[in-house]
Scaffold this motif. Structure first.
Motif, PDB file in Angstrom:
ATOM      1  N   LYS A 372      -7.880  12.389   3.838  1.00 25.17           N
ATOM      2  CA  LYS A 372      -7.821  10.933   3.962  1.00 25.17           C
ATOM      3  C   LYS A 372      -6.368  10.496   4.210  1.00 25.17           C
ATOM      4  N   LEU A 386      -2.969  -0.609  11.383  1.00 27.70           N
ATOM      5  CA  LEU A 386      -4.008  -0.055  10.521  1.00 27.70           C
ATOM      6  C   LEU A 386      -4.484  -1.186   9.622  1.00 27.70           C
ATOM      7  N   THR A 388      -6.941  -2.119   6.552  1.00 28.52           N
ATOM      8  CA  THR A 388      -7.756  -1.549   5.478  1.00 28.52           C
ATOM      9  C   THR A 388      -8.985  -2.412   5.256  1.00 28.52           C
ATOM     10  N   GLU A 389      -9.915  -1.870   4.479  1.00 31.84           N
ATOM     11  CA  GLU A 389     -11.136  -2.630   4.172  1.00 31.84           C
ATOM     12  C   GLU A 389     -10.822  -3.873   3.367  1.00 31.84           C
ATOM     13  N   TYR A 418      -5.369   6.603   3.115  1.00 30.15           N
ATOM     14  CA  TYR A 418      -6.399   5.572   3.043  1.00 30.15           C
ATOM     15  C   TYR A 418      -7.498   6.026   2.085  1.00 30.15           C
ATOM     16  N   ARG A 421     -13.260   2.722   4.327  1.00 29.82           N
ATOM     17  CA  ARG A 421     -13.337   2.411   5.752  1.00 29.82           C
ATOM     18  C   ARG A 421     -12.024   1.789   6.233  1.00 29.82           C
ATOM     19  N   THR A 422     -11.500   2.314   7.365  1.00 30.24           N
ATOM     20  CA  THR A 422     -10.207   1.874   7.892  1.00 30.24           C
ATOM     21  C   THR A 422     -10.300   1.697   9.402  1.00 30.24           C
ATOM     22  N   ARG A 423      -9.652   0.646   9.906  1.00 25.92           N
ATOM     23  CA  ARG A 423      -9.629   0.382  11.344  1.00 25.92           C
ATOM     24  C   ARG A 423      -8.210   0.637  11.874  1.00 25.92           C
ATOM     25  N   SER A 454     -11.866  -7.158  12.093  1.00 29.39           N
ATOM     26  CA  SER A 454     -11.878  -5.742  11.704  1.00 29.39           C
ATOM     27  C   SER A 454     -13.238  -5.256  11.217  1.00 29.39           C
ATOM     28  N   THR A 485     -12.398   3.622  14.214  1.00 27.86           N
ATOM     29  CA  THR A 485     -12.898   3.305  12.855  1.00 27.86           C
ATOM     30  C   THR A 485     -13.101   4.608  12.108  1.00 27.86           C
TER      31      THR A 485
END
Length: 487
Positions: A372, A386, A388-389, A418, A421-423, A454, A485
């Motif tokens: 991660k 980046l 984050t959720e 992270y 879920r990350t974009r 996002s 994603t």
């Protein structure tokens, strides 16, 4: 002072029509022949006893004759040409020879001259036009006010296939009966009263049935009152040029398909999903992206922006593209990948090779879904984002200078961990100019939009970003967007 017989005899035997004036050492005229009288327009009585400068018409020639006189005194001889205007349309060129003549009694100076008359008046406009019709490399056509052909040059015969005697007096558009709409545009320069010239391109059928591509200019001719009295049409055969343009477009289209075919397909699996938008400013682009699965847990992603856009930058991009998979899978580490690319560019474009230098910016990152963790380096590229959720936005700005920069600075590696879920959003700078004229405002808006959207799937996320302010169908610079994603 009298001229003795010996001196007079020495002046005989000159060619007919040559004027002779004899002066003493004080430049006073002591003798002239009949031809000199005819050439100067003065009688012998008016000339003898007068200064030679009686024959000099203006200050410029006084200076010239002073120079001649000095030369004769020093060297005993001068020969050359003197010219001056007579009325407004004639130039009188005098071939002049001056030399000293010593007689038994004294020293005299012989001035021998003859006139060569040449016309310097401007040719008549009609003569100029006829010369243009006969010799111009492009077709020149004169039309009456009612569009009837008045003059038809040699180049017009060669271009359209109609002989002059076949077209004089005919309405111009009647020569092209199956192309009246095109010819209406071709032959009517005055759509509005203000217009005086119309230009364009069209395809017309020649007399023999073959087609020719033509570039034309149609100019209205007016009288002193501004009333249109006719038209001049100039036309040039651009068929070969059009053929070359078509061939070039075919080659570019092929190169475009090849370039787009080598863009890697976005990765879609349970751990990572991706999507991209690629919009070249020209047919070919210097922007590119590539995504590779390195092993079961790791993914290598790179986005590149080659300096400039068009053919040259796309060729450099293709060279880089051929290296990427082997380099990323073999080297993996972002800093070492950047170093390898730097070395490759230096080998391709050494600094002393005709001063060629190609720069490109990039972000390369390695996503490790097991740890991660994301490792990356940014080489002079706009900071990737980046999200984050929880909505936190982190910039991917650690790295160094653009690849190919003349300055050497060690690359730095950034590491981001992270949890959920990350974009990831990577982009080239072409999008910044489309969002806002201010680059700073564009970057602020991108951060805001990236956070706002996002939660959307990658494709929708990119579409919302690209359509938010405007749809850049023809952007000023290449645009490349990549959304990733991580689940």
């Amino acid at each position: 002072m009298k001229l003795d017989l010996q001196a007079i005899r020495k002046t005989y035997g000159h060619r007919t029509g040559e004027g002779i004036v004899i002066t003493d050492r004080n430049k006073m005229i002591v003798a002239v022949n009949d031809e000199a009288v005819a050439l100067t327009g003065y009688s012998k009585e008016q000339l003898i006893g007068q200064s030679f400068y009686l024959l000099v018409s203006d200050e410029h020639h006084v200076e010239k004759y002073e120079f001649i006189w000095k030369s004769v005194l020093e060297n005993g001889y001068w020969e050359g040409e003197i010219d001056y205007l007579v009325d407004n349309d004639r130039k009188l060129a005098q071939t002049l020879t001056v030399y000293a003549l010593t007689s038994a009694a004294d020293e005299f100076y012989i001035w021998r001259f003859s006139n060569i008359e040449t016309t310097i008046c401007s040719p008549e406009p009609e003569q100029i036009l006829q010369a243009i019709y006969q010799t111009a490399p492009i077709a020149v056509i004169s039309l009456c006010k009612n569009m009837a052909v008045k003059e038809w040059g040699n180049a017009a015969e060669a271009l359209f296939g109609w002989k002059r005697e076949e077209v004089i007096g005919r309405e111009f558009v009647s020569l092209f009966p199956d192309q009246l709409p095109r010819m209406a545009m071709f032959s009517h320069p005055l759509k509005e009263e203000k217009e005086r010239i119309a230009t364009g391109e069209c395809t017309v059928r020649r007399k023999d049935g073959t087609f020719v591509d033509v570039a034309y200019s149609a100019i209205s001719v007016t009288d002193s009152g501004g009333n249109v009295t006719g038209y001049i049409i100039m036309a040039n055969d651009i068929t070969k040029q059009k053929q070359k343009e078509m061939e070039y477009k075919k080659q570019v289209e092929l190169a475009k398909k090849i370039q787009q075919s080598v863009l890697t397909p976005p990765i879609q699996n349970g751990a990572v999903t991706m999507d991209a938008i690629y919009i070249p400013s020209d047919d070919l682009s210097g922007d590119m992206y590539a995504c590779y699965q390195i092993d079961y847990d790791r993914y290598g992603v790179i986005i590149i922006d080659v300096m400039g856009h068009g053919i040259s930058s796309s060729l450099v991009g293709m060279l880089l593209r051929s290296l990427l998979r082997g380099l990323i899978v073999r080297v993996i580490d972002p800093v070492y990948v950047a170093i390898e690319l730097e070395n490759h560019v230096r080998n391709l474009f050494p600094s002393n090779a005709n001063e060629l230098r190609y720069l490109f910016s990039m972000i390369y990152l390695v996503i490790d879904t097991k740890k991660k963790q994301i490792e990356y380096t940014n080489a002079g590229h706009p900071a990737g984002l980046l999200i984050t959720e929880d909505g936190e936005v982190i910039e991917l700005d650690k790295g160094g200078l653009a690849i190919g920069s003349p300055f050497s600075v060690p690359f730095e590696k950034g590491i981001i961990r992270y949890r959920r879920r990350t974009r990831l959003f990577l982009y080239t700078d072409g999008i910044l100019e489309e969002i806002d004229p201010s680059i700073l405002q564009s970057m602020n808006k991108i951060r805001h939009y990236a956070k706002m959207y996002s939660h959307l799937p990658d494709k929708q996320f990119l579409r919302m970003l690209i359509d938010r302010d405007r749809s850049p169908a023809n952007p000023a610079d290449d645009i490349c967007l990549l959304s990733i994603t991580i689940q």
